[in-house]
Write an enzyme that holds these catalytic residues in place. Structure first.
Site, PDB file in Angstrom:
ATOM      1  N   TYR A 170       9.823  86.588 -25.181  1.00  0.00           N
ATOM      2  CA  TYR A 170      11.594  85.953 -25.326  1.00  0.00           C
ATOM      3  C   TYR A 170      11.720  84.484 -25.323  1.00  0.00           C
ATOM      4  CZ  TYR A 170      11.977  91.560 -23.520  1.00  0.00           C
ATOM      5  OH  TYR A 170      11.701  92.331 -24.185  1.00  0.00           O
ATOM      6  N   CYS A 361       8.419 106.192 -18.422  1.00  0.00           N
ATOM      7  CA  CYS A 361       9.596 105.547 -18.050  1.00  0.00           C
ATOM      8  C   CYS A 361      10.211 104.008 -18.800  1.00  0.00           C
ATOM      9  CB  CYS A 361       9.421 104.478 -16.752  1.00  0.00           C
ATOM     10  SG  CYS A 361       8.274 103.997 -17.039  1.00  0.00           S
TER      11      CYS A 361
HETATM   12  C1  LIG Z   1      10.536 100.232 -17.788  1.00  0.00           C
HETATM   13  C2  LIG Z   1       9.823  98.430 -17.747  1.00  0.00           C
HETATM   14  C3  LIG Z   1      11.217  97.573 -18.064  1.00  0.00           C
HETATM   15  C4  LIG Z   1      10.357  96.624 -17.825  1.00  0.00           C
HETATM   16  N1  LIG Z   1      11.459  95.539 -17.556  1.00  0.00           N
HETATM   17  C5  LIG Z   1      11.108  94.371 -16.810  1.00  0.00           C
HETATM   18  C6  LIG Z   1      12.029  93.228 -17.072  1.00  0.00           C
HETATM   19  O1  LIG Z   1      13.378  93.656 -17.016  1.00  0.00           O
HETATM   20  N2  LIG Z   1      12.137  91.996 -16.883  1.00  0.00           N
HETATM   21  C7  LIG Z   1      10.576  91.447 -17.277  1.00  0.00           C
HETATM   22  O2  LIG Z   1      10.155  90.181 -16.518  1.00  0.00           O
HETATM   23  N3  LIG Z   1       9.600  92.356 -17.002  1.00  0.00           N
HETATM   24  C8  LIG Z   1       9.685  93.921 -16.864  1.00  0.00           C
HETATM   25  N4  LIG Z   1       8.687  94.595 -17.247  1.00  0.00           N
HETATM   26  C9  LIG Z   1       7.675  94.660 -16.722  1.00  0.00           C
HETATM   27  C10 LIG Z   1       7.277  94.723 -15.654  1.00  0.00           C
HETATM   28  O3  LIG Z   1       7.702  93.813 -14.515  1.00  0.00           O
HETATM   29  C11 LIG Z   1       5.795  94.194 -14.798  1.00  0.00           C
HETATM   30  O4  LIG Z   1       4.887  92.908 -15.169  1.00  0.00           O
HETATM   31  C12 LIG Z   1       4.863  95.373 -15.723  1.00  0.00           C
HETATM   32  O5  LIG Z   1       5.105  96.717 -16.024  1.00  0.00           O
HETATM   33  C13 LIG Z   1       3.500  95.295 -14.988  1.00  0.00           C
HETATM   34  O6  LIG Z   1       3.399  95.859 -13.649  1.00  0.00           O
HETATM   35  P1  LIG Z   1       3.044  97.523 -13.423  1.00  0.00           P
HETATM   36  O7  LIG Z   1       2.050  97.776 -13.636  1.00  0.00           O
HETATM   37  O8  LIG Z   1       3.456  97.255 -12.229  1.00  0.00           O
HETATM   38  O9  LIG Z   1       4.245  97.953 -13.987  1.00  0.00           O
HETATM   39  C14 LIG Z   1       9.430  95.487 -17.503  1.00  0.00           C
HETATM   40  C15 LIG Z   1       8.311  96.943 -17.643  1.00  0.00           C
HETATM   41  C16 LIG Z   1       8.730  98.632 -17.669  1.00  0.00           C
HETATM   42  C17 LIG Z   1       7.637  99.476 -17.320  1.00  0.00           C
HETATM   43  S1  SF4 Z   2       4.534 107.926 -13.460  1.00  0.00           S
HETATM   44 FE1  SF4 Z   2       4.845 105.878 -13.385  1.00  0.00          FE
HETATM   45  S2  SF4 Z   2       4.560 104.900 -15.789  1.00  0.00           S
HETATM   46 FE2  SF4 Z   2       4.961 107.237 -15.965  1.00  0.00          FE
HETATM   47  S3  SF4 Z   2       6.967 107.462 -16.092  1.00  0.00           S
HETATM   48 FE3  SF4 Z   2       6.311 107.410 -13.885  1.00  0.00          FE
HETATM   49  S4  SF4 Z   2       7.195 105.280 -13.619  1.00  0.00           S
HETATM   50 FE4  SF4 Z   2       6.291 105.498 -15.734  1.00  0.00          FE
END
Ligand SMILES: Cc1cc2nc3c(=O)[nH]c(=O)nc-3n(C[C@H](O)[C@H](O)[C@H](O)COP(=O)(O)O)c2cc1C
Ligand code: SF4
Length: 376
Positions: A170, A361
Site C-alpha cells: 500500500y 475469508c
Molecule cells: C481477510 C483478511 C483481511 C486482512 N486485512 C488486513 C488489513 O486490513 N490490514 C493488514 O495490515 N493486513 C490485513 N490482512 C493480513 C493479516 O493482518 C495478516 O498479516 C495475515 O493474514 C497473516 O496472518 P494470519 O496467518 O494470522 O492470518 C488481512 C488478511 C485477511 C485474511
Molecule cells: S478456516 Fe481460517 S482461512 Fe479458512 S475461512 Fe475460516 S478463518 Fe479464513
C-alpha cells in the site's frame, strides 16, 4: 516453562494485558461512506470479549483518495469521530482492559475502487488493473497532513494507539520499495529517501498527538518481488523506525502482485491473498515470517509483533521464550475463533487453532464482507 503469552508487556506507555494481538483485518462492515455500523460494533465486541490483549482495526482510510475497498472504515473527517468513539468504548467496556489501535491506511496504487489513484510513481498495478498517477510534492504534503489529522481523530475517538500500514504494497510500502518508487527527487532513490515520507508522517503525527501516544508500524520484511525490498534492506528500515521513536514494529511481507506469480505456480485460486499464505497444515509451515523477524529483532530496541501463519500454542511459547518476538499477531485464527486467546489462556481447547488457512475469508471479503466460510 513460563507462560509468557499470558504476561503483560508495554507498547510505548500502554500496557497490553497479554501477548496476543489481533492483526489488522479488513471487515467491510461499515456504511458506504466509511461510518461505523452496529454490525461492526458487534463484531468488535465479540473480539474484545475473546481475551485478546490488543486489537488492531482493519485498514482505515486517512483520505478519500486512498480508499482501497468498498465499505472500508474511514477516519478522514471529524464527523466520523462519534462512531469511532462508540467502537473504542465498546472494546474498552467489554474487553476487560483490552486495548485498541486503529490502522491508518492509504492504498496508493492498490485500490479496488479508484481509477487513477496517487502513488509514488506511475507504475501500473496488474492485479487491480490500476494505472496510478505520480504524486506531486503538494500531494505528498497533503498526504502527510492527512495521516497526522487521522491520528488526531483517533486520539479524540479514544483509541489507545495507531498503527501506520507500511506493508503489503500500500502507499507507504510503495514509497519504501524500489519496485514501486522510481522517483528521482528527495522521496526516491536511496533507502533514506524512500523512508522520508514515513519520517514526515511520524514527526507531524507526534506534533499533533504528543509523544506519549503510541505509534506502531507494520512493514514488509521482504516484498517477495524481484527488485523489491529484501531482508538486508528491511533490517536497515526497521532499525531506522526503532530509532525514530515508533512504539512497536509488526513484521509482515508481500505486495499484491505476488498473486500473479503464485497463480502461475499453483493455478488460479479465488482466495489468493499474498500476505496470508494458504495451506498451513503442519507446524513446520507455521510462523512463515519468523526467520526474517529473528534478524529484525537483532537491530531494533522496541517490541516486535510477529504475524503470519501462527496457529499453535507450543509454537507461540517457543517464539516468545526464545525472544524472537514480543507479541503474536493473529488474523485468520481470530476470524474463525474470536475467543481463541481466552481458550489458550484458560487452558481449554486445542493446542492448534481451528483455522485451516483456506482463505475462504479473503474470498468472502473480496465479494462482500468478512466471514469464516468453514464455520458451521
Ligand atoms: C481477510 C483478511 C483481511 C486482512 N486485512 C488486513 C488489513 O486490513 N490490514 C493488514 O495490515 N493486513 C490485513 N490482512 C493480513 C493479516 O493482518 C495478516 O498479516 C495475515 O493474514 C497473516 O496472518 P494470519 O496467518 O494470522 O492470518 C488481512 C488478511 C485477511 C485474511
Ligand atoms: S478456516 Fe481460517 S482461512 Fe479458512 S475461512 Fe475460516 S478463518 Fe479464513
Amino acid at each position: 516453562m513460563r507462560k509468557i503469552y499470558s504476561e503483560p508487556k508495554k507498547i510505548g506507555e500502554i500496557e497490553i494485558k497479554n501477548r496476543f494481538v489481533r492483526s489488522a483485518t479488513g471487515e467491510r462492515l461499515t456504511s458506504e461512506d466509511g461510518r461505523v455500523t452496529d454490525e461492526l460494533i458487534q463484531f468488535y465486541e465479540v473480539l474484545a470479549e475473546g481475551g485478546v490483549g490488543l486489537i488492531i482495526t482493519g485498514v482505515t482510510y486517512v483520505h478519500a483518495n486512498g480508499k482501497g475497498i468498498p465499505n472500508q472504515l474511514g477516519i478522514d473527517k471529524d464527523d466520523l469521530i462519534p462512531g469511532l468513539r462508540k467502537l473504542t468504548e465498546v472494546v474498552h467496556k467489554c474487553g476487560e482492559n483490552c486495548k485498541i489501535a486503529v490502522q491508518l491506511h492509504h492504498s496508493g496504487r492498490q485500490s479496488m475502487v479508484l481509477e487513477n489513484p496517487p502513488a509514488p510513481s506511475a507504475v501500473f498495478e496488474p492485479t487491480f488493473n490500476v494505472m496510478p498517477r505520480e504524486m506531486t510534492i503538494k500531494d505528498i504534503e497533503d498526504t502527510v497532513e492527512a495521516f497526522a489529522e487521522a491520528a488526531r481523530r483517533a486520539k479524540e475517538a479514544g483509541f489507545d494507539a495507531i498503527q501506520l500500514h507500511a506493508a503489503h504494497g500500500y502507499l507507504l510500502s510503495q514509497f519504501l520499495s524500489p519496485y514501486t518508487n522510481k522517483r528521482t527527487d528527495g522521496y526516491g532513490g536511496s533507502t533514506e529517501n524512500r523512508i522520508k515520507i514515513i519520517e514526515e508522517v511520524y514527526e507531524k503525527t507526534v506534533d499533533m498527538v504528543g509523544k506519549h501516544f503510541p505509534i506502531l508500524i507494520k512493514m514488509n520484511v521482504d516484498d517477495f518481488l524481484d527488485g523489491g525490498i529484501k531482508l538486508d534492506e528491511s533490517m536497515k528500515i526497521a532499525e531506522k523506525f526503532s530509532k525514530m521513536g515508533f512504539a512497536a514494529i509488526e513484521t509482515s511481507g508481500c505486495m499484491w502482485e505476488v498473486i500473479l506469480r503464485t497463480k502461475k505456480e499453483l493455478g488460479w485460486h479465488p482466495a489468493f491473498n499474498p500476505e496470508a499464505r494458504i495451506g498451513i497444515d503442519s507446524k513446520e509451515k507455521e510462523a512463515y515470517h519468523l526467520p526474517y523477524a529473528k534478524e529484525i529483532k537483532k537491530v531494533i530496541k522496541i517490541p516486535l509483533i510477529l504475524v503470519g501463519g501462527i496457529r499453535s500454542l507450543d509454537v507461540i511459547e517457543k517464539i516468545l521464550n526464545e525472544e524472537n518476538a514480543d507479541f503474536i499477531g493473529l488474523c485468520r485464527p481470530l476470524i474463525r475463533e474470536p475467543d481463541l486467546p481466552n481458550k489458550w489462556l484458560k487452558g481449554i481447547g486445542k493446542i492448534t487453532c481451528e483455522c485451516i488457512s483456506c482463505n475462504g475469508c479473503t474470498a468472502s471479503l473480496l465479494s462482500g464482507s468478512i466471514r469464516c466460510t468453514q464455520k458451521k
